[in-house]
Enzyme design. Structure first.
Site, PDB file in Angstrom:
ATOM      1  N   ARG A 125       0.836  -1.194   0.000  1.00 26.20           N
ATOM      2  CA  ARG A 125       0.000   0.000   0.000  1.00 26.20           C
ATOM      3  C   ARG A 125       0.877   1.252   0.000  1.00 26.20           C
ATOM      4  O   ARG A 125       2.005   1.252   0.501  1.00 26.20           O
ATOM      5  CB  ARG A 125      -0.950   0.014   1.191  1.00 26.20           C
ATOM      6  N   GLU A 224      -7.500   7.835   6.602  1.00 30.43           N
ATOM      7  CA  GLU A 224      -6.560   8.695   7.329  1.00 30.43           C
ATOM      8  C   GLU A 224      -5.969   9.695   6.353  1.00 30.43           C
ATOM      9  O   GLU A 224      -6.051  10.905   6.544  1.00 30.43           O
ATOM     10  CB  GLU A 224      -5.452   7.853   7.974  1.00 30.43           C
ATOM     11  N   ARG A 228      -5.524   5.879   0.174  1.00 31.57           N
ATOM     12  CA  ARG A 228      -4.674   4.729   0.450  1.00 31.57           C
ATOM     13  C   ARG A 228      -4.871   3.777  -0.720  1.00 31.57           C
ATOM     14  O   ARG A 228      -5.990   3.298  -0.946  1.00 31.57           O
ATOM     15  CB  ARG A 228      -5.061   4.041   1.767  1.00 31.57           C
ATOM     16  N   CYS A 270       0.367  11.783   8.562  1.00 31.26           N
ATOM     17  CA  CYS A 270       1.253  11.412   9.667  1.00 31.26           C
ATOM     18  C   CYS A 270       2.703  11.380   9.198  1.00 31.26           C
ATOM     19  O   CYS A 270       3.002  10.776   8.157  1.00 31.26           O
ATOM     20  CB  CYS A 270       0.854  10.044  10.211  1.00 31.26           C
ATOM     21  N   THR A 272       5.097   9.650  10.055  1.00 33.83           N
ATOM     22  CA  THR A 272       5.683   8.309   9.996  1.00 33.83           C
ATOM     23  C   THR A 272       5.517   7.689   8.613  1.00 33.83           C
ATOM     24  O   THR A 272       6.169   6.696   8.305  1.00 33.83           O
ATOM     25  CB  THR A 272       5.042   7.376  11.038  1.00 33.83           C
ATOM     26  N   ARG A 279       4.349   0.589   2.186  1.00 33.79           N
ATOM     27  CA  ARG A 279       4.442  -0.534   3.119  1.00 33.79           C
ATOM     28  C   ARG A 279       4.124  -1.812   2.359  1.00 33.79           C
ATOM     29  O   ARG A 279       2.996  -2.032   1.933  1.00 33.79           O
ATOM     30  CB  ARG A 279       3.481  -0.374   4.305  1.00 33.79           C
ATOM     31  N   ARG A 307       4.548  -7.715  12.808  1.00 34.41           N
ATOM     32  CA  ARG A 307       3.299  -7.364  13.495  1.00 34.41           C
ATOM     33  C   ARG A 307       2.420  -8.600  13.556  1.00 34.41           C
ATOM     34  O   ARG A 307       2.604  -9.539  12.805  1.00 34.41           O
ATOM     35  CB  ARG A 307       2.523  -6.276  12.743  1.00 34.41           C
ATOM     36  N   GLU A 312      -0.751  -3.343  13.696  1.00 33.25           N
ATOM     37  CA  GLU A 312       0.175  -2.939  14.746  1.00 33.25           C
ATOM     38  C   GLU A 312      -0.415  -3.202  16.125  1.00 33.25           C
ATOM     39  O   GLU A 312      -1.601  -2.974  16.365  1.00 33.25           O
ATOM     40  CB  GLU A 312       0.497  -1.443  14.595  1.00 33.25           C
TER      41      GLU A 312
END
Length: 359
Positions: A125, A224, A228, A270, A272, A279, A307, A312
């Site tokens: 993704r 988010e 995505r 975000c 991060t 990912r 994970r 997570e």
């Protein structure tokens, strides 16, 4: 987001953070000096320091603790964002390379598990943000609806195995919702950390899910991030999953413009998820290796993140783990995929050896 959290002013948010023992990156890098320097600044989108740090001040156990109110926030509040980004991504300088998705016809890899002995499924993704739109804290309902309109128009141009259908959350039937839950496609408004960062404002307006007819290509709208984009399938054929993702991205980029920064790569809500925003993961059966006390250290050395299979902080089930690339900044997209590929191949080798010794 709970309504009363919006009423908490910057002074109170700062008091809660500064007097806490939070281990977040926000607490580490928003020093009193930095706070005084930034507290009165505002972005061109109207974003404030309070918009960026509210969630981290209300959820002191957050690891990162800070979100960008909009694309400008990364530079307007650079005194806190830059060190957070360097710290999280483990980079000394902010100089992300230009995008490079590799030669799709000559990737040099294919199926990582052709005998299906280890890998249940493969998923990649990326996040994308529409240029010239704020992130959740500075987006209006009208913004979200306009981003939905733009994106759906682009999705309707997809052809071949990418072609599919869009399902708005606002008009989703109970039957479709049930099916999406079973397919693990549906996203919800139930994360308080994201909620206190304005992530669920105007829910469910402007939000929805697109998936291809074969359910191997998905796009989440205004979950988010603005977008995505996901490619996935059963088994370990990393090449097919990657090729599909890049083809989908390339097609969408012909119709949409995504926010990009010369220092950080693709911009997301975000910090991060900056850089490649990529990912790549496998659900992999490693019941022997995962029991070793140094399992996490093995993954760390390979730049992999283990994970549980439900994301997570979740637990493994039956020795199945979600293993993904850890690094997103400071390397190209194809480099990130290759790093994940090499790491997963090593994990398979180690698990295979342990299986042999048990016989």
């Amino acid at each position: 987001m709970p309504e009363d959290s919006l009423k908490i002013g910057l002074d109170e948010l700062w008091k809660r953070l500064s007097t806490s023992n939070s281990g977040s990156l926000l607490k580490k890098h928003l020093t009193p000096t930095v706070y005084e320097k930034l507290k009165d600044k505002v972005t061109d989108y109207g974003g404030s320091l309070a918009d960026c740090i509210r969630s981290g001040c209300l959820h002191l156990k957050s690891h990162c603790g800070i979100y960008a109110s909009d694309p400008d926030a990364y530079d307007v509040f650079s005194d806190v964002f830059y060190p957070v980004i360097k710290d999280y991504h483990g980079v000394q300088t902010l100089a992300h390379p230009k995008p490079d998705f590799g030669d799709l016809d000559n990737l040099g890899f294919g199926d990582l598990d052709p005998k299906n002995d280890f890998i249940n499924s493969t998923r990649i993704r990326v996040g994308r943000s529409h240029a010239n739109f704020g992130f959740p804290a500075t987006s209006t309902k009208e913004d979200r609806l306009e981003m939905e309109r733009m994106t759906v128009a682009a999705l309707r141009t997809l052809r071949g195995e990418l072609a599919g259908k869009y399902f708005p959350l606002s008009t989703m039937t109970p039957a479709v919702e049930k099916q999406m839950i079973q397919d693990h496609f549906l996203f919800r408004n139930d994360d308080p950390v994201l909620g206190d960062a304005n992530g669920y404002d105007d829910w469910p307006a402007g939000r929805g899910i697109f998936f291809s007819n074969n359910k191997r290509f998905l796009v989440w709208l205004n979950e988010e991030d603005h977008l995505r984009i996901i490619s996935m399938q059963e088994g370990g054929n990393l090449a097919e999953v990657w090729q599909r993702l890049v083809k989908g991205l390339t097609a969408l980029e012909k119709k949409l413009t995504f926010a990009h920064h010369p220092k950080f790569g693709y911009l997301t809500f975000c910090p991060t998820n900056l850089g490649t925003t990529l990912r790549a993961s496998v659900h992999i059966r490693i019941p022997n290796l995962s029991k070793k006390p140094d399992f996490k250290q093995i993954c760390d050395k390979l730049n992999l993140q283990p994970r549980g299979i439900h994301g997570e902080h979740s637990e493994s089930e039956g020795g199945v783990y979600d293993i993904s690339n850890k690094r997103r900044m400071g390397l190209t997209e194809i480099d990130a995929i290759q790093e994940m590929r090499r790491g997963v191949e090593k994990i398979i080798e180690l698990e295979s050896n342990l299986r042999k010794t048990k016989k």
